[in-house]
Design a protein around this motif. Structure first.
Motif, mmCIF file in Angstrom:
data_model
loop_
_atom_site.group_PDB
_atom_site.id
_atom_site.type_symbol
_atom_site.label_atom_id
_atom_site.label_comp_id
_atom_site.label_asym_id
_atom_site.label_seq_id
_atom_site.Cartn_x
_atom_site.Cartn_y
_atom_site.Cartn_z
ATOM 1 N N GLY A 195 3.013 -6.938 -20.361
ATOM 2 C CA GLY A 195 4.148 -6.067 -20.083
ATOM 3 C C GLY A 195 4.157 -5.630 -18.644
ATOM 4 N N ALA A 196 5.124 -4.797 -18.321
ATOM 5 C CA ALA A 196 5.393 -4.513 -16.928
ATOM 6 C C ALA A 196 4.414 -3.535 -16.273
ATOM 7 C CB ALA A 196 6.828 -4.006 -16.796
ATOM 8 N N LYS A 197 4.141 -2.426 -16.949
ATOM 9 C CA LYS A 197 3.454 -1.345 -16.234
ATOM 10 C C LYS A 197 2.150 -0.893 -16.880
ATOM 11 C CE LYS A 197 7.471 0.880 -14.232
ATOM 12 N NZ LYS A 197 8.333 2.058 -14.379
ATOM 13 N N VAL A 198 1.165 -0.606 -16.052
ATOM 14 C CA VAL A 198 -0.096 -0.053 -16.526
ATOM 15 C C VAL A 198 0.155 1.334 -17.110
ATOM 16 C CG1 VAL A 198 -2.423 0.643 -15.867
ATOM 17 C CG2 VAL A 198 -1.299 -1.183 -14.641
ATOM 18 N N SER A 199 1.021 2.100 -16.434
ATOM 19 C CA SER A 199 1.201 3.504 -16.826
ATOM 20 C C SER A 199 1.678 3.641 -18.271
ATOM 21 C CB SER A 199 2.167 4.205 -15.877
ATOM 22 O OG SER A 199 3.321 3.428 -15.718
ATOM 23 N N ASP A 200 2.472 2.656 -18.735
ATOM 24 C CA ASP A 200 2.956 2.707 -20.127
ATOM 25 C C ASP A 200 1.832 2.457 -21.129
ATOM 26 O OD1 ASP A 200 5.524 3.017 -19.224
ATOM 27 O OD2 ASP A 200 6.078 0.906 -19.457
ATOM 28 N N LYS A 201 0.822 1.696 -20.695
ATOM 29 C CA LYS A 201 -0.156 1.189 -21.664
ATOM 30 C C LYS A 201 -1.555 1.769 -21.480
ATOM 31 C CE LYS A 201 2.985 -1.829 -23.077
ATOM 32 N NZ LYS A 201 3.264 -3.245 -23.015
ATOM 33 N N GLY A 218 -2.539 -9.291 -19.186
ATOM 34 C CA GLY A 218 -1.604 -10.184 -18.490
ATOM 35 C C GLY A 218 -0.347 -9.416 -18.128
ATOM 36 N N GLY A 219 0.689 -10.132 -17.717
ATOM 37 C CA GLY A 219 1.961 -9.471 -17.391
ATOM 38 C C GLY A 219 1.925 -8.795 -16.028
ATOM 39 N N GLY A 220 2.958 -8.030 -15.761
ATOM 40 C CA GLY A 220 3.085 -7.385 -14.454
ATOM 41 C C GLY A 220 1.978 -6.381 -14.157
ATOM 42 N N MET A 221 1.383 -5.838 -15.207
ATOM 43 C CA MET A 221 0.392 -4.779 -14.974
ATOM 44 C C MET A 221 -0.888 -5.278 -14.313
ATOM 45 S SD MET A 221 -1.299 -3.675 -18.521
ATOM 46 C CE MET A 221 -0.221 -4.028 -19.881
ATOM 47 N N ILE A 222 -1.104 -6.595 -14.315
ATOM 48 C CA ILE A 222 -2.346 -7.098 -13.717
ATOM 49 C C ILE A 222 -2.412 -6.817 -12.225
ATOM 50 C CG2 ILE A 222 -2.998 -8.921 -15.322
ATOM 51 C CD1 ILE A 222 -1.378 -10.855 -13.828
ATOM 52 N N TYR A 223 -1.232 -6.749 -11.576
ATOM 53 C CA TYR A 223 -1.255 -6.609 -10.108
ATOM 54 C C TYR A 223 -1.806 -5.268 -9.649
ATOM 55 C CZ TYR A 223 0.941 -10.996 -10.633
ATOM 56 O OH TYR A 223 1.158 -12.300 -11.010
ATOM 57 N N THR A 224 -1.736 -4.274 -10.525
ATOM 58 C CA THR A 224 -2.362 -2.986 -10.196
ATOM 59 C C THR A 224 -3.885 -3.163 -10.196
ATOM 60 O OG1 THR A 224 -0.478 -1.877 -11.196
ATOM 61 C CG2 THR A 224 -2.435 -0.533 -10.818
ATOM 62 N N PRO A 318 4.391 -9.145 -23.150
ATOM 63 C CA PRO A 318 4.400 -10.532 -22.665
ATOM 64 C C PRO A 318 3.496 -10.758 -21.445
ATOM 65 C CG PRO A 318 6.407 -9.402 -22.007
ATOM 66 C CD PRO A 318 5.664 -8.454 -22.895
ATOM 67 N N MET A 319 3.121 -12.013 -21.233
ATOM 68 C CA MET A 319 2.220 -12.384 -20.134
ATOM 69 C C MET A 319 2.954 -12.577 -18.808
ATOM 70 S SD MET A 319 -0.901 -12.665 -21.363
ATOM 71 C CE MET A 319 -0.509 -11.161 -22.185
ATOM 72 N N GLY A 320 4.275 -12.680 -18.899
ATOM 73 C CA GLY A 320 5.076 -12.883 -17.692
ATOM 74 C C GLY A 320 6.526 -12.560 -17.993
ATOM 75 N N VAL A 321 7.413 -12.894 -17.074
ATOM 76 C CA VAL A 321 8.840 -12.616 -17.280
ATOM 77 C C VAL A 321 9.400 -13.718 -18.183
ATOM 78 C CG1 VAL A 321 11.037 -12.116 -16.125
ATOM 79 C CG2 VAL A 321 8.898 -11.512 -15.021
ATOM 80 N N PHE A 322 9.078 -13.611 -19.479
ATOM 81 C CA PHE A 322 9.369 -14.706 -20.420
ATOM 82 C C PHE A 322 10.863 -14.845 -20.694
ATOM 83 C CE2 PHE A 322 10.603 -12.765 -24.489
ATOM 84 C CZ PHE A 322 10.459 -11.436 -24.135
ATOM 85 N N GLU A 323 11.640 -13.839 -20.285
ATOM 86 C CA GLU A 323 13.092 -13.930 -20.482
ATOM 87 C C GLU A 323 13.674 -15.054 -19.613
ATOM 88 O OE1 GLU A 323 11.411 -11.178 -19.588
ATOM 89 O OE2 GLU A 323 12.114 -9.415 -20.680
ATOM 90 N N MET A 324 12.981 -15.415 -18.521
ATOM 91 C CA MET A 324 13.447 -16.512 -17.660
ATOM 92 C C MET A 324 12.638 -17.765 -17.998
ATOM 93 S SD MET A 324 13.739 -14.741 -13.940
ATOM 94 C CE MET A 324 14.199 -13.037 -13.708
ATOM 95 N N GLY A 353 8.161 -4.162 -28.875
ATOM 96 C CA GLY A 353 9.431 -4.866 -28.787
ATOM 97 C C GLY A 353 9.379 -6.239 -28.148
ATOM 98 N N ASP A 354 8.814 -6.341 -26.938
ATOM 99 C CA ASP A 354 8.921 -7.598 -26.206
ATOM 100 C C ASP A 354 8.050 -8.712 -26.737
ATOM 101 O OD1 ASP A 354 10.943 -7.454 -24.252
ATOM 102 O OD2 ASP A 354 9.805 -5.872 -23.281
ATOM 103 N N SER A 355 6.877 -8.381 -27.267
ATOM 104 C CA SER A 355 6.055 -9.468 -27.818
ATOM 105 C C SER A 355 6.674 -9.958 -29.121
ATOM 106 C CB SER A 355 4.589 -9.070 -28.004
ATOM 107 O OG SER A 355 4.422 -7.706 -28.048
HETATM 108 P P1 AMP Z 1 6.822 -3.815 -21.637
HETATM 109 O O1 AMP Z 1 8.104 -3.261 -22.198
HETATM 110 O O2 AMP Z 1 6.045 -2.852 -20.846
HETATM 111 O O3 AMP Z 1 6.009 -4.539 -22.692
HETATM 112 O O4 AMP Z 1 7.262 -4.884 -20.564
HETATM 113 C C1 AMP Z 1 7.961 -6.024 -20.900
HETATM 114 C C2 AMP Z 1 8.611 -6.559 -19.666
HETATM 115 O O5 AMP Z 1 7.637 -6.869 -18.700
HETATM 116 C C3 AMP Z 1 9.367 -7.837 -19.922
HETATM 117 O O6 AMP Z 1 10.729 -7.589 -19.743
HETATM 118 C C4 AMP Z 1 8.852 -8.794 -18.852
HETATM 119 O O7 AMP Z 1 9.852 -9.506 -18.202
HETATM 120 C C5 AMP Z 1 8.159 -7.869 -17.889
HETATM 121 N N1 AMP Z 1 7.110 -8.548 -17.127
HETATM 122 C C6 AMP Z 1 6.089 -9.276 -17.599
HETATM 123 N N2 AMP Z 1 5.367 -9.796 -16.601
HETATM 124 C C7 AMP Z 1 5.968 -9.415 -15.444
HETATM 125 C C8 AMP Z 1 5.696 -9.654 -14.076
HETATM 126 N N3 AMP Z 1 4.666 -10.416 -13.681
HETATM 127 N N4 AMP Z 1 6.508 -9.081 -13.168
HETATM 128 C C9 AMP Z 1 7.552 -8.317 -13.560
HETATM 129 N N5 AMP Z 1 7.854 -8.054 -14.841
HETATM 130 C C10 AMP Z 1 7.074 -8.598 -15.787
#
Ligand code: AMP
Length: 395
Positions: A195-201, A218-224, A318-324, A353-355
């Motif tokens: 998912g996107a943010k560390v703060s949420d999780k 995985g996901g966006g939160m790894i960059y933190t 999700p592990m990445g921006v799986f919507e794309m 939701g997203d997974s």
């Molecule tokens: P969450 O609701 O916190 O589980 O975040 C889900 C969202 O995180 C999805 O819409 C993804 O597109 C997004 N996401 C996952 N990986 C990345 C990433 N590397 N950079 C930006 N957004 C991401």
């Protein structure tokens, strides 16, 4: 505690808190009816026993009575799914609604208007709850998604049914499934957080460190985490004010003997678009001006091998921006690995939701052990927090 399976609803009027908070398009057509389908076993049990069912739910976040959030939009589809007429009360309380309740016959189904048209619902107002309870014999809570809220219909109302309250089939199954990973899970137990943010999780991650053997991130939160360890994250999503927190997670994991698996490589893009230029780089070397949007191939292999050796798996995010489509590979491969591990005998629970959307998108819905309907409620229950909607029935 009363079990819905053993209860005979014959001649009883039951009020059921369901979760009909379904997505609607701009023409008020339902785009995903999963939540409605999930409530059918409970409704059917009541009416097939010879009772009548009064259904109450919220829909969206209305400011007062807004037609676009009216539960009237659900009536047609629910009628089709149930194969019987569904009556509608255009208020959830009041004299007319009470009359409609009083006139119910065995086998009738009455859907009430959106609970959140009254601010008393979210405030957990006892008078409002009492009005909902009027004319009713039994209270059934089958809305896991709102069980972590002390609202009038999810918790407060239970006090008017001290000896006639119970969980519906959906909540019961949720709790039994979640208990499989939160109480004495099979080992090795692996949590996969994305998912996107560390703060949420962060809270759930911290709590999971007391329970899991492996934590995959995985996901966006790894960059933190990457930035906290001195790596270059370029334009990747990153919470600069959470780097200390990320380091604390890694330290705590070490003292608890939990193995943390962070990505080693990633797919980076020159803009946040499916048409962006891409390249594969080491996770700590995202070039200036580029952003990481998916985990890379080496990472997928490593994560997959951990998942295949696990006996219990929790996946959230999700592990990445799986919507794309160009950045869905990591999420897809992880979903497939979870399905394969399940096939080999692991217990897998997908929540958030997203997974869930990802599992559905990759058509693996029937290849995992359980998909939870409650994002926030699921995480809070795993964290060990008391859920008001659950406690109100159990106490
Ligand atoms: P969450 O609701 O916190 O589980 O975040 C889900 C969202 O995180 C999805 O819409 C993804 O597109 C997004 N996401 C996952 N990986 C990345 C990433 N590397 N950079 C930006 N957004 C991401």
């Amino acid at each position: 505690m009363i079990s819905i399976k053993d209860f005979n609803f014959s001649g009883k009027k039951a009020i059921v808190r369901v979760d009909f908070n379904v997505p609607l398009d701009k023409n008020q057509k339902i785009t995903d009816d999963t939540r409605i389908r999930a409530a059918l076993p409970t409704i059917k049990k009541i009416v097939e026993d010879g009772g009548s069912a009064v259904l109450m739910s919220h829909l969206g976040r209305p400011k007062g009575s807004e037609d676009k959030f009216s539960l009237r939009h659900i009536v047609g589809h629910l009628t089709e799914l149930l194969g019987r007429e569904v009556k509608f009360a255009d208020d959830c309380i009041g004299n007319q609604t009470l009359n409609a309740k009083n006139n119910l016959q065995s086998g009738d189904v009455l859907l009430l208007e959106n609970l959140r048209f009254y601010k008393e619902e979210k405030k957990g107002n006892a008078d409002f709850a009492k009005k909902l309870a009027e004319g009713i014999d039994v209270y059934v809570n089958d809305a896991f998604g709102t069980a972590h809220r002390a609202h009038a219909s999810t918790a407060v109302i239970a006090q008017f049914f001290e000896s006639a309250k119970m969980f519906g089939f959906l909540i019961k199954r949720e709790l039994t499934s979640i208990d499989k990973i939160s109480v004495n899970p099979r080992r090795p137990f692996t949590a996969i957080m994305g998912g996107a943010k560390v703060s949420d999780k962060i809270q759930i991650i911290n709590n999971l460190l007391d329970k899991v053997d492996n934590l995959i991130i995985g996901g966006g939160m790894i960059y933190t985490f990457v930035k906290a360890q001195g790596g270059n994250v370029g334009n990747s999503i990153c919470e600069d004010d959470k780097t200390e927190l990320a380091l604390e997670v890694l330290k705590k994991a070490k003292t608890k003997g939990v193995k943390v698996w962070l990505p080693v490589d990633n797919v980076v893009a020159n803009e946040f678009s499916n048409d962006a230029k891409t390249q594969l780089t080491s996770i700590d070397a995202v070039p200036e001006g580029w952003m990481g949007l998916d985990i890379g191939t080496k990472t997928i292999d490593i994560f997959k091998s951990v998942i295949m050796k696990s006996s219990a798996i929790l996946w959230n995010g999700p592990m990445g921006v799986f919507e794309m489509s160009n950045f869905q590979e990591g999420t897809k491969k992880i979903a497939v690995a979870i399905a394969e591990s399940t096939e080999r005998g692991a217990f897998s629970l997908i929540g958030g939701g997203d997974s869930v959307a990802a599992i559905n998108k990759f058509e693996l819905t029937n290849s995992v052990s359980y998909i939870s309907t409650g994002g926030g409620a699921l995480l809070e229950y795993i964290e060990g927090k008391e859920l008001p909607g659950v406690t109100a029935i159990r106490k």
